[in-house]
Design a protein around this motif. Structure first.
Motif, mmCIF file in Angstrom:
data_model
loop_
_atom_site.group_PDB
_atom_site.id
_atom_site.type_symbol
_atom_site.label_atom_id
_atom_site.label_comp_id
_atom_site.label_asym_id
_atom_site.label_seq_id
_atom_site.Cartn_x
_atom_site.Cartn_y
_atom_site.Cartn_z
ATOM 1 N N ALA A 13 0.379 -0.565 -5.810
ATOM 2 C CA ALA A 13 0.572 -1.910 -5.247
ATOM 3 C C ALA A 13 0.460 -3.002 -6.321
ATOM 4 N N ILE A 14 -0.476 -2.845 -7.232
ATOM 5 C CA ILE A 14 -0.687 -3.902 -8.237
ATOM 6 C C ILE A 14 0.557 -4.072 -9.136
ATOM 7 N N THR A 15 1.329 -3.015 -9.293
ATOM 8 C CA THR A 15 2.510 -3.130 -10.165
ATOM 9 C C THR A 15 3.651 -3.884 -9.487
ATOM 10 N N ILE A 16 3.690 -3.866 -8.151
ATOM 11 C CA ILE A 16 4.784 -4.585 -7.479
ATOM 12 C C ILE A 16 4.360 -5.959 -6.979
ATOM 13 N N LEU A 17 3.047 -6.220 -7.009
ATOM 14 C CA LEU A 17 2.552 -7.499 -6.493
ATOM 15 C C LEU A 17 3.244 -8.718 -7.137
ATOM 16 N N PRO A 18 3.374 -8.762 -8.480
ATOM 17 C CA PRO A 18 3.995 -9.956 -9.058
ATOM 18 C C PRO A 18 5.411 -10.215 -8.539
ATOM 19 N N SER A 32 0.845 -1.201 0.000
ATOM 20 C CA SER A 32 0.000 0.000 0.000
ATOM 21 C C SER A 32 0.866 1.232 0.000
ATOM 22 N N ASN A 33 0.380 2.262 -0.677
ATOM 23 C CA ASN A 33 1.035 3.564 -0.570
ATOM 24 C C ASN A 33 0.094 4.573 0.100
ATOM 25 N N HIS A 34 -0.828 4.032 0.904
ATOM 26 C CA HIS A 34 -1.697 4.893 1.712
ATOM 27 C C HIS A 34 -2.609 5.736 0.819
ATOM 28 N N GLY A 35 -3.105 5.085 -0.219
ATOM 29 C CA GLY A 35 -4.024 5.800 -1.117
ATOM 30 C C GLY A 35 -3.369 6.985 -1.818
ATOM 31 N N GLY A 36 -2.049 6.877 -2.024
ATOM 32 C CA GLY A 36 -1.350 7.976 -2.697
ATOM 33 C C GLY A 36 -1.280 9.235 -1.842
ATOM 34 N N ARG A 37 -1.411 9.072 -0.521
ATOM 35 C CA ARG A 37 -1.473 10.240 0.360
ATOM 36 C C ARG A 37 -0.159 10.505 1.074
ATOM 37 N N GLN A 38 0.845 9.651 0.860
ATOM 38 C CA GLN A 38 2.104 9.821 1.581
ATOM 39 C C GLN A 38 3.231 10.220 0.618
ATOM 40 N N LEU A 39 3.910 9.245 0.045
ATOM 41 C CA LEU A 39 5.012 9.558 -0.876
ATOM 42 C C LEU A 39 4.496 9.614 -2.303
#
Ligand code: HOC
Length: 390
Positions: free
Chosen positions: A264-269, A251-258
Motif C-alpha cells: 500500500a505504501i508504494t501506491i499511496l503517493p 490494502s492487499n489483505h496482509g499479503g494473504r490474497q494476491l
C-alpha cells in the motif's frame, strides 16, 4: 515477561514460540510465495525521513481524528479473523485495550467472539468500526448492517480484495477442526474442513460483488460511514471516490490474497496525486475522502511515513493478534503503549510537533520504487528477536 517486550517484533517472536501450530500457521501465512507479505514490510525501508531541526518539540501531539472520531494516534486495530486461535478470550481483548488507549477497533466479520460480545465489551462511547464481507445472500448482509447501525457502529469497511480466498499453503497444511457450520451458505455449499482455517470460514463470500452494488450498500449504511477496504490501484480509488463512499483502505489483505499485489505504501503517493488532480480529495461538505492503508506496519516510523504521504491512519493487524496471543488484553495494551512511546520520540526526532507537520516534505521517496537489494531487516530469525528470559 511482558516488561521485556520492547517492540512489536518481540510479540511476534513470542507468538511463534508459544502459539498453537494451527494459530501460527493461520495468522503468519501469506499467499503463494509470500512475496507481497514480505514486500509490505520491506517497502517501508525504502522511505526515508528528511528530518527538520530547531522546531520546538518540547511537546508533541500525535492525536488525530479518523473519519471525524478521536483517536490517540493515527492507527486503528484492523480486522483479523478467528482471534481465539490466539487467545481463549478472543477479540474482546482488542476491544478492551483499544478503550484503554483511545484507539479504534475494526470489528471483523469472521471474529471468534460474536459481534455483540465485542460491542458489549466496549466502554460507553467507545468508537468501533465494522469490517464486512458481503454475503452471496444479500438479506444476511443487510441484516448485519442494520444490526451494526443499531448497536452504534460508526463505519463500515466493505472488504473488496477477497472474491476468492488466497492460497496460504502454510495454513492449508493445518487441518481445521473448528465448528465452521455457522458460516455455511444458505444454498448449502459444503464448507471444506480439510484445507486450513481460512478456507473453512470463507465460502459464503460473494465473488459477484461489483461497483453496481455500492449504491445499495451505501444506502443500507444509513448514517454510518462506508469505506472500501482492499483497493490496490489509483483507478479504483478514483472509482470509489466517484461512487460516493467516504474513503478507502489501500490494502492487499496482509499479503494473504494476491501474491505480487503492491504494498500500500508504494501506491499511496499516486493515489493521493490522482485523487487530488480530479478534485476528489475533499468532499463538498468540507470533509476529506479518507485514505487509510495497512500491511507490514511494525513501527510508529512506518505510520509517520504513511501520514506524511497522505494517509489519515494506518491499520495494524497481525502485531495486535500476536500481542493478544501471548498476553491477552495486557499484551495489546502494551503494544499500543509501545507505539505511543515510539510516536513521541520519533516526532521529536523528525522535528514535527503535530501530525499536521508530517507532510510530504518530511519524506524522501526516491527509492520507493526500487526493490530492496540483499537481505532486509525483515526479522525471520525469530531466535534473535526473542527477548531474553522468555
Ligand atoms: C474469500 C474470503 O481475512 C484471512 C481472513 C479471512 C479471509 C476470507 C477470505 O484469513 O485473511
Amino acid at each position: 515477561g511482558l516488561d521485556q517486550i520492547l517492540s512489536l517484533h518481540d510479540f511476534e517472536a513470542v507468538a511463534r514460540m508459544t502459539m498453537s501450530r494451527r494459530g501460527w500457521n493461520y495468522y503468519s501465512s501469506g499467499a503463494d510465495d509470500e512475496i507481497t507479505m514480505r514486500e509490505n514490510y520491506n517497502a517501508y525501508q525504502r522511505v526515508w525521513f528528511r528530518p527538520r531541526v530547531l522546531r520546538d518539540v518540547g511537546k508533541v501531539d500525535y492525536s488525530t481524528k479518523i473519519l471525524g472520531f478521536d483517536s490517540s494516534m493515527p492507527i486503528y486495530i484492523t480486522a483479523t479473523a478467528l482471534g481465539k486461535l490466539g487467545h481463549p478470550e478472543g477479540e474482546v481483548c482488542l476491544t478492551k485495550a483499544a478503550h484503554e488507549h483511545n484507539v479504534i477497533q475494526m470489528i471483523p466479520t469472521l471474529a471468534s467472539c460474536s459481534f455483540d460480545e465485542m460491542v458489549d465489551a466496549a466502554a460507553p462511547g467507545q468508537v468501533q468500526f465494522l469490517q464486512l464481507y458481503v454475503n452471496s445472500d444479500r438479506s444476511r448482509t443487510r441484516k448485519i448492517i442494520k444490526h451494526a447501525a443499531e448497536r452504534g457502529v460508526k463505519a463500515l469497511f466493505i472488504t473488496v480484495d477477497a472474491p476468492q480466498l488466497g492460497r496460504r499453503e502454510k495454513d492449508m497444511r493445518t487441518k481445521f477442526e473448528g465448528n465452521a457450520s455457522a458460516h455455511q451458505t444458505k444454498g448449502g455449499d459444503k464448507v471444506q474442513r480439510d484445507s486450513g482455517a481460512a478456507r473453512a470460514i470463507s465460502s459464503f463470500i460473494d465473488p459477484g460483488l461489483n461497483w453496481k452494488d455500492i449504491p445499495e450498500l451505501r444506502e443500507a449504511a444509513g448514517k454510518m460511514k462506508i469505506l472500501l477496504k482492499g483497493v490496490q490501484c489509483w483507478e479504483d480509488a478514483v472509482l470509489a471516490a466517484e461512487a460516493g463512499v467516504d474513503g478507502i483502505v489501500l490494502s492487499n489483505h496482509g499479503g494473504r490474497q494476491l501474491d505480487f499485489a503492491p504494498a500500500a505504501i508504494t501506491i499511496l503517493p499516486e493515489v493521493v496525486q490522482q485523487l487530488h488532480h480530479r478534485g476528489l480529495l475533499h468532499k463538498a461538505d468540507g470533509t476529506r475522502f479518507e485514505i487509510m492503508i495497512d500491511g507490514g506496519v511494525r513501527r510508529a516510523t512506518d505510520v509517520l511515513k504513511a501520514v506524511a504521504l497522505g494517509a489519515t491512519a494506518v491499520g495494524i493487524g497481525r502485531p495486535m493478534i500476536y500481542a493478544m496471543s501471548g498476553y491477552g488484553t495486557e499484551g495489546v495494551s502494551r503494544a499500543l503503549q509501545i507505539l505511543k512511546d515510539e510516536f513521541e520520540m520519533n516526532m521529536r526526532l523528525i522535528g514535527a510537533p503535530k501530525l499536521e507537520d508530517v507532510n510530504p516534505s518530511m519524506v524522501d521517496i526516491s527509492a520507493l520504487r526500487t526493490p530492496n537489494v540483499g537481505p532486509t531487516a525483515y526479522a525471520t530469525n525469530y531466535e534473535l528477536m526473542m527477548p531474553a528470559g522468555i
